[in-house]
Design an enzyme around this catalytic site. Structure first.
Site, mmCIF file in Angstrom:
data_model
loop_
_atom_site.group_PDB
_atom_site.id
_atom_site.type_symbol
_atom_site.label_atom_id
_atom_site.label_comp_id
_atom_site.label_asym_id
_atom_site.label_seq_id
_atom_site.Cartn_x
_atom_site.Cartn_y
_atom_site.Cartn_z
ATOM 1 N N LYS A 178 10.878 -2.368 -0.858
ATOM 2 C CA LYS A 178 10.826 -0.962 -0.462
ATOM 3 C C LYS A 178 11.917 -0.645 0.560
ATOM 4 O O LYS A 178 12.285 -1.497 1.379
ATOM 5 C CB LYS A 178 9.432 -0.680 0.123
ATOM 6 C CG LYS A 178 9.110 0.771 0.407
ATOM 7 C CD LYS A 178 7.665 0.887 0.884
ATOM 8 C CE LYS A 178 7.285 2.289 1.275
ATOM 9 N NZ LYS A 178 5.868 2.380 1.699
ATOM 10 N N SER A 238 3.334 5.848 -0.579
ATOM 11 C CA SER A 238 4.761 5.960 -0.330
ATOM 12 C C SER A 238 5.605 4.885 -1.015
ATOM 13 O O SER A 238 6.827 5.014 -1.091
ATOM 14 C CB SER A 238 5.025 5.924 1.181
ATOM 15 O OG SER A 238 4.624 4.696 1.745
ATOM 16 N N SER A 239 4.961 3.825 -1.542
ATOM 17 C CA SER A 239 5.730 2.772 -2.232
ATOM 18 C C SER A 239 5.929 3.155 -3.695
ATOM 19 O O SER A 239 5.761 2.322 -4.603
ATOM 20 C CB SER A 239 5.008 1.424 -2.114
ATOM 21 O OG SER A 239 4.717 1.118 -0.769
ATOM 22 N N ILE A 266 -0.079 2.283 4.802
ATOM 23 C CA ILE A 266 -0.788 2.749 6.000
ATOM 24 C C ILE A 266 -1.900 3.723 5.639
ATOM 25 O O ILE A 266 -2.671 4.136 6.497
ATOM 26 C CB ILE A 266 0.178 3.398 7.015
ATOM 27 C CG1 ILE A 266 -0.489 3.547 8.384
ATOM 28 C CG2 ILE A 266 0.696 4.746 6.512
ATOM 29 C CD1 ILE A 266 0.417 4.037 9.480
ATOM 30 N N GLY A 267 -1.991 4.093 4.360
ATOM 31 C CA GLY A 267 -3.041 5.028 3.967
ATOM 32 C C GLY A 267 -3.339 4.967 2.485
ATOM 33 O O GLY A 267 -4.006 5.844 1.933
ATOM 34 N N GLY A 268 -2.816 3.923 1.840
ATOM 35 C CA GLY A 268 -2.925 3.805 0.392
ATOM 36 C C GLY A 268 -1.564 3.697 -0.262
ATOM 37 O O GLY A 268 -1.430 3.790 -1.479
ATOM 38 N N SER A 269 -0.527 3.460 0.539
ATOM 39 C CA SER A 269 0.856 3.540 0.066
ATOM 40 C C SER A 269 1.262 2.433 -0.893
ATOM 41 O O SER A 269 2.296 2.538 -1.555
ATOM 42 C CB SER A 269 1.823 3.559 1.251
ATOM 43 O OG SER A 269 1.658 4.731 1.995
#
Length: 586
Positions: free
Chosen positions: A150, A225-226, A246-249
């Site tokens: 990433k 985000s990934s 950090i939140g499901g990324s």
């Protein structure tokens, strides 16, 4: 006549002063406008340079692949690309495959996938040079395996943009610890992948590199985000990648793109060289983790990274090698399960997938127990949102200065930018009419003082203890629950931050969690979605229905969760789900 003369003189002086002040104000305004215009021009130039670099990298890589194919016409790329990671690693180790053939095959496929999906930010041309010295790491568990990383993971000489202008033209001085360990284990990092602007979003678009699209449907997002990793692996252009979560990324793009992804316990892998937008935020923890086509690949990644070399490079990581015995265990599990967390309502395909996997697990001899997370509304607003944005979103807004705000992030930024007094006023006025928005507006004001922040951290510790106690009361080993899906239509992620309750809860708790694809959206799911109302029948429930509409045939996953530091047990549970689903298909 002296008084009138003095008065007239004073009036003239005032006029001259006013004229000077007006001129000065105009000058300052013109200067500010000039600076702003100049700043925008500089940002545009930086973006153009970054895009040109990427185009040049792609072109050079294409030429290198073409030269290699002409010199090695017998290379069977299709056969190489069809192998699982376990098979590929074995054939590389025993010499039946050469690292050169594997890298050039995956580079060619990655370039083709990138052209379709816009998933890469940079091609790491150094990967070709790494082949020359690879022999010194032949004993590594990932010898010769190409790995995508990433954008926000440091690779020496390359930017970690995080999708924001201020991070451009600032190449990393050295590799992140994870990249160093990957190289030590013989892996070859070969591309960097796309992410959303400023990371705190589960879409995958930014003003520098643009929108990444879904490998199964180009009219849908890959998630984030990934999301660059999800798209590249889901499109066949990488066999193994690293994301951050950090939140499901890691989990959301894995769900959207139909692959496996794993968020370890934060601290199990080194975070040195992993770049964050709001560094220092400790309420909700991030962690790097693997993304791949199957669970065995995730386990092999963890086994390779949890080695003495990483423990030496980063002594803050507990020296806990991968426990293969737990991963390979076959003892029956006691499994908690839930379809609806009480805050966000699942789509029909999400709920059906949990029910179907529950039935398969019960048939296989496992015990399934109903479970509900404690105080979910309080956890989402008071602990998660207020923790991640404890500074009232000041850090993220600061990073966005000097350039355009991406459309996928705009709804969030608009809400963050509302003055604190107005957020509080709107929260009060909306309370009788909206069940969720007032609490969110209040949470977005952040934490008021250092004493308040300490109190907030204490509240998180209490909530973790309460959740662990609930697991003990239910006597469960692991948890089966939904993950957001199927893949969204564009421009909904920034409007639907509420739905991350399904995933971000486990960052707050620091529980390891992973995603396994188990099904696809059916005609019946789409029909049932027409009658979707949600838990609250509010704006967010209506937007969620719109976001997931038109997804027939797209992948759907489930989420598997374990207690902190029981990463191997979480992966073992994921492997069991994967095995039973595959067995049921056959």
């Amino acid at each position: 006549m002296q008084v009138p003369d003095r008065l007239l003189h004073a009036v003239n002086l005032e006029r001259r002063t006013a004229a000077l002040l007006t001129t000065a104000a105009c000058g300052v305004g013109a200067l500010l406008l000039l600076l702003r215009t100049s700043g925008r021009r500089a940002a545009t130039e930086q973006i153009q340079r970054a895009r040109s670099r990427r185009s040049d990298n792609v072109q050079q890589a294409e030429q290198a692949v073409l030269r290699y194919k002409q010199a090695h016409p017998s290379t069977d790329s299709d056969q190489i690309l069809s192998l699982s990671l376990s098979e590929l690693a074995k054939q590389l180790q025993d010499g039946s495959l050469s690292p050169d053939d594997v890298l050039y095959s995956y580079m060619e496929k990655a370039l083709a996938t990138h052209k379709k999906l816009n998933c890469c930010t940079e091609i790491l041309l150094e990967s070709f040079d790494q082949l020359k010295t690879l022999g010194s790491n032949k004993d590594g568990l990932l010898y010769g395996v190409p790995v995508s990383i990433k954008d926000n993971l440091s690779y020496q000489g390359h930017d970690c943009t995080c999708g924001v202008i201020p991070n451009l033209d600032k190449p990393a001085p050295k590799d992140s610890v994870l990249v160093e360990v990957l190289k030590k284990q013989g892996a070859i990092p070969f591309v960097k992948t796309n992410l959303p602007q400023a990371l705190l979003n589960y879409d995958c678009s930014n003003p520098i590199y643009g929108q990444t699209v879904n490998p199964h449907n180009a009219q849908k997002t890959s998630g984030g985000s990934s999301g660059g990793e999800g798209a590249l692996i889901g499109g066949g252009g990488s066999i193994l990648g690293i994301g951050t979560d950090i939140g499901g990324s890691i989990r959301i793009p894995s769900s959207f793109c139909g692959i496996c992804g794993f968020k370890p316990t934060s601290g199990r892998l080194s975070s040195q060289g992993s770049i964050s937008i709001n560094r220092g935020q400790k309420s909700v923890l991030s962690s790097a983790g693997p993304m791949a086509r199957d669970v065995d690949s995730l386990a092999l990644f963890m086994q390779a990274l949890l080695c003495d070399h990483m423990f030496s490079l980063d002594p803050t990581v507990p020296p806990l090698p991968f426990n293969l015995q737990i991963y390979q265990s076959s003892r029956p599990l006691r499994i908690g399960y839930l379809e609806n967390d009480g805050y966000s309502y699942p789509s029909p395909s999400m709920a059906r997938s949990v029910r179907e996997v529950k039935a398969l697990l019960e048939e296989a001899g496992h015990t399934l127990v109903p479970y509900s997370p404690p105080k979910i509304n309080y956890a989402v607003t008071e602990l998660i949102l207020k923790g991640v944005l404890a500074d009232g979103a000041t850090s993220i807004i600061q990073k966005l200065k000097g350039g355009p705000v991406d459309p996928c992030l705009r709804p969030q930024v608009q809400m963050y930018s509302v003055p604190k007094w107005l957020k509080k006023t709107l929260s009060f006025l909306l309370k009788p009419f909206s069940p969720r928005i007032p609490a969110v507006l209040q949470a977005l004001c952040g934490v008021g003082s250092v004493a308040d922040l300490w109190e907030h951290h204490a509240a998180i510790e209490d909530y973790i203890s309460e959740t662990v106690a609930e697991w003990r009361r239910c006597n469960i080993d692991v948890l089966l629950c939904p993950v957001i899906g199927p893949a969204y239509n564009f421009l909904y992620c920034g409007q639907l931050t509420s739905v991350v309750s399904f995933t971000m809860l486990y960052n707050l708790l620091n529980f390891p969690a992973g995603v396994v694809p188990v099904s696809t959206v059916t005609v019946e799911d789409e029909e049932e979605l027409k009658h979707f109302q949600g838990n609250y029948q509010d704006t967010w429930d209506k937007l969620f229905k719109e976001a997931v509409t038109g997804a027939e045939g797209l992948p759907v996953g489930v989420q598997c969760v374990a207690l902190p530091w029981q990463d191997e047990l979480c992966l073992r549970f994921m492997k069991e789900v994967e095995r039973l689903v595959e067995q049921n298909r056959k």
